[in-house]
Motif scaffolding. Structure first.
Motif, PDB file in Angstrom:
ATOM      1  N   ALA A 151      50.344 105.458 149.204  1.00 20.14           N
ATOM      2  CA  ALA A 151      49.881 104.449 149.902  1.00 20.14           C
ATOM      3  C   ALA A 151      51.047 103.164 150.426  1.00 20.14           C
ATOM      4  N   ARG A 152      52.654 103.690 149.262  1.00 20.25           N
ATOM      5  CA  ARG A 152      54.096 102.945 149.870  1.00 20.25           C
ATOM      6  C   ARG A 152      54.170 103.420 151.572  1.00 20.25           C
ATOM      7  N   ASP A 154      52.366 105.267 153.186  1.00 26.37           N
ATOM      8  CA  ASP A 154      51.575 105.058 154.590  1.00 26.37           C
ATOM      9  C   ASP A 154      52.206 103.576 155.398  1.00 26.37           C
ATOM     10  N   ARG A 155      53.260 102.754 154.608  1.00 26.45           N
ATOM     11  CA  ARG A 155      53.176 101.299 155.126  1.00 26.45           C
ATOM     12  C   ARG A 155      54.312 101.727 156.854  1.00 26.45           C
ATOM     13  N   PRO A 156      54.242 101.172 157.831  1.00 23.19           N
ATOM     14  CA  PRO A 156      54.967 101.890 158.997  1.00 23.19           C
ATOM     15  C   PRO A 156      55.961 101.170 158.104  1.00 23.19           C
ATOM     16  N   GLU A 157      56.747 100.338 157.803  1.00 25.61           N
ATOM     17  CA  GLU A 157      58.709  99.821 157.965  1.00 25.61           C
ATOM     18  C   GLU A 157      58.836 101.158 156.947  1.00 25.61           C
ATOM     19  N   ASP A 158      57.830 102.004 155.573  1.00 30.76           N
ATOM     20  CA  ASP A 158      58.457 102.727 154.535  1.00 30.76           C
ATOM     21  C   ASP A 158      58.485 104.101 154.840  1.00 30.76           C
ATOM     22  N   ARG A 159      57.861 104.045 155.709  1.00 32.63           N
ATOM     23  CA  ARG A 159      57.227 105.303 156.690  1.00 32.63           C
ATOM     24  C   ARG A 159      58.546 105.835 157.388  1.00 32.63           C
ATOM     25  N   GLN A 160      58.566 104.574 158.185  1.00 35.14           N
ATOM     26  CA  GLN A 160      59.652 104.522 159.359  1.00 35.14           C
ATOM     27  C   GLN A 160      61.343 105.126 158.385  1.00 35.14           C
TER      28      GLN A 160
END
Length: 183
Positions: A151-152, A154-160
């Motif tokens: 799920a972390r 899935d957060r945009p900044e972490d995924r990027q």
């Protein structure tokens, strides 16, 4: 691009294993991240068991290393150092050529562990000219469940950040394939 992601933890619910699985889930098309979470299954290294006497599990581990285009390692810190199981796995690779020149990068699932990372960087730069100290992904998710870790990402900044790390590592692997390993 086939990446072998090695978890340095023998714990079933390891946050490092969870991080590697989450990275595998966000890898872009054309990149397969294969998680090796069986570090605790390898027998204790002994030079007497090298060569034709190598245990089947060690041969399978070495084959997975050889068949990969690159290696990601994520490991906990035990007593400010490399966990015994991970160091044992690396010891099994020292006399072979599977890891020599292999592109390697680190990921880390904790806000701490810098002493272990320093020791691991020393060991990896000794066994492979392909270890890239500057490629590093840290996501502090220590003690979180695999679902929470996913799920972390899935957060945009972490995924990027994760996708950029994987893309940079893939580019490094491709470059090493084109130019060949340094002596």
């Amino acid at each position: 691009m086939r990446i072998l992601a090695i978890s340095g933890s023998a714990r079933r619910g390891s946050s490092n294993t969870g991080l590697l699985r989450a990275l595998a889930a966000v890898a872009r098309k054309g990149m397969v991240v294969d998680v090796f979470d069986c570090i605790g299954d390898l027998p204790v290294f002994s030079p007497d068991l090298e060569g034709p006497e190598r245990p089947a599990g060690v041969r399978a581990f070495q084959r997975r290393i050889a068949e990969s285009d690159g290696i990601l390692i994520s490991s906990p810190e035990y007593v400010r150092n490399i966990p015994g199981g991970l160091k044992n796995a690396i010891d099994w690779l020292v006399s072979g050529d599977e890891i020599v020149g292999k592109p390697i990068a680190l990921a880390h699932a904790s806000h701490r562990g810098d002493d272990m990372l320093t020791a691991l960087r020393t060991v990896l730069s000794t066994v492979s000219s392909g270890f890239n100290e500057t490629l590093f992904f840290r996501l502090p998710v220590m003690k979180e469940t695999p679902e929470a870790i996913r799920a972390r990402l899935d957060r945009p900044e972490d995924r990027q950040a994760a996708e950029r790390f994987l893309e940079d590592f893939a580019a490094f692997c491709r470059n090493r394939q084109r130019t060949g390993p340094s002596p």
